[in-house]
Design an enzyme around this catalytic site. Structure first.
Site, short mmCIF file in Angstrom:
data_model
loop_
_atom_site.label_atom_id
_atom_site.label_comp_id
_atom_site.label_asym_id
_atom_site.label_seq_id
_atom_site.Cartn_x
_atom_site.Cartn_y
_atom_site.Cartn_z
N ASN A 278 0.87 -1.17 0.00
CA ASN A 278 0.00 0.00 0.00
C ASN A 278 0.91 1.22 0.00
O ASN A 278 1.45 1.59 1.03
CB ASN A 278 -0.90 -0.03 1.25
N LYS B 280 0.21 4.25 -0.40
CA LYS B 280 -0.41 5.46 0.16
C LYS B 280 -0.10 6.66 -0.76
O LYS B 280 0.00 6.49 -1.97
CB LYS B 280 0.04 5.69 1.60
N HIS C 229 -9.49 1.37 4.48
CA HIS C 229 -8.25 1.51 5.25
C HIS C 229 -8.52 2.46 6.42
O HIS C 229 -9.29 3.41 6.30
CB HIS C 229 -7.14 2.07 4.36
N GLU D 216 -6.95 4.84 7.57
CA GLU D 216 -6.74 6.27 7.27
C GLU D 216 -7.94 6.86 6.54
O GLU D 216 -8.29 8.02 6.75
CB GLU D 216 -5.44 6.42 6.44
N GLU E 248 -5.73 -4.85 10.33
CA GLU E 248 -4.67 -3.88 10.61
C GLU E 248 -4.96 -3.15 11.91
O GLU E 248 -5.74 -2.19 11.91
CB GLU E 248 -4.58 -2.85 9.48
N GLY F 127 2.34 2.12 10.76
CA GLY F 127 3.32 3.19 10.63
C GLY F 127 4.01 3.57 11.93
O GLY F 127 4.70 4.57 12.00
N SER G 239 3.14 -2.30 10.31
CA SER G 239 4.59 -2.43 10.51
C SER G 239 5.11 -3.84 10.22
O SER G 239 6.00 -4.33 10.92
CB SER G 239 4.97 -1.99 11.93
P1 PGA Z 1 2.74 0.14 7.65
O1 PGA Z 1 1.28 0.40 6.98
O2 PGA Z 1 3.23 -1.16 7.08
O3 PGA Z 1 3.56 1.31 7.24
O4 PGA Z 1 2.51 0.05 9.13
C1 PGA Z 1 0.38 -0.63 6.78
C2 PGA Z 1 -0.89 -0.08 6.16
O5 PGA Z 1 -1.31 1.02 6.56
O6 PGA Z 1 -1.49 -0.71 5.29
#
Ligand code: PGA
Length: 255
Positions: A9, A11, A98, A100, A170, A176, A216
């Site tokens: 992803n 982003k 997601h 976000e 997630e 992140g 992560s």
């Molecule tokens: P990350 O993000 O691997 O940077 O923690 C995962 C995601 O938001 O899909």
């Protein structure tokens, strides 16, 4: 055998030159190093989808995916992208819900149900994201909370359509942050979700659904997470922006 899926992803990252370089590297290295049994997906910003899709030769188990779509098929929604638009350029996988999107764009379970329906009706595969905040985890209600996300956004589907879904668990506190759920925490949730699906549909249906872990995931923790019985893959943010790390995660399946 459930599908093994490692989905990146990206982003809102990369410019065009960086996107092309990253995608080319992934495609090139994957050819030599990633077993064909592992499905690789690069969910890039919309404006690169078509260009990157053309870099991938026919028959490879690599896809470009979108990160979102709108709840309507067309109309006066300035700046938005619809499911039929994605279908018209041959997109197969689309991330839905997601955290976000839920947090910054106020997407709720009912809207996500609409997006899932649209994507399925246009022949695409939703990668449905779910997961709890740190507060919910601390309160100990995380299993119920995440099961309810599935109930409200997915359980209106027929069993036949449900089988088309990919789920990504997630935990928001791990996205992140560098903090990963332990493999035991991931397995507990994935198993709870699979049982929840089996209760609603059947065990046969539940056993077919790939459930990815995200938050992560890195080359140094992927093997442990992917070794869990109900962890079928990963949704990778930060580490998907580095071709070497992304590929190393895809090589971390046991055996
Ligand atoms: P990350 O993000 O691997 O940077 O923690 C995962 C995601 O938001 O899909």
């Amino acid at each position: 055998m459930r599908k093994k899926i490692i989905a990146g992803n990206w982003k809102m990252n990369t410019n065009m030159q960086e996107a092309l370089a990253l995608a080319s590297e992934v495609i090139h290295i994957a050819q030599d190093e990633v077993p064909s049994s592992v499905t690789l997906i690069m969910s890039t910003p919309f404006i690169y989808l078509n260009t990157i899709k053309k870099l991938i030769s026919e028959g490879k188990n690599i896809y470009v995916g979108a990160q979102n779509c709108h709840t309507e098929t067309s109309g006066a929604f300035t700046g938005e992208i619809s499911a039929p638009m994605l279908q018209s350029i041959g997109i197969e996988y689309v991330i839905v819900g997601h955290s976000e999107r839920r947090e910054y764009f106020q997407e709720n379970n009912a809207q996500l149900a609409k997006k899932v329906d649209l994507l399925i009706s246009y022949g695409m595969i939703p990668i449905f994201c779910c997961g709890e905040s740190l507060d919910i985890r601390k309160a100990g209600t995380h299993l119920e909370f995440v099961k309810n996300q599935l109930t409200e956004s997915l359980f209106h589907l027929s069993a036949q359509d449900f089988e088309k879904i990919v789920i990504a668990y997630e935990p928001i506190w791990a996205i992140g942050t560098g903090e990963t759920a332990s493999s035991a925490q991931a397995q507990e949730m994935h198993q709870a979700l699979r049982n929840h699906i089996a209760d609603k549909y059947t065990k046969i249906v539940a056993d077919k659904i790939s459930i990815l872990y995200g938050g992560s995931m890195k080359p140094n923790n992927a093997a442990e997470l992917l070794a869990e019985a109900d962890v079928d893959g990963g949704l990778i943010g930060g580490a998907s922006l580095k071709s070497r790390e992304f590929i190393d995660i895809a090589k971390s399946y046991p055996g």
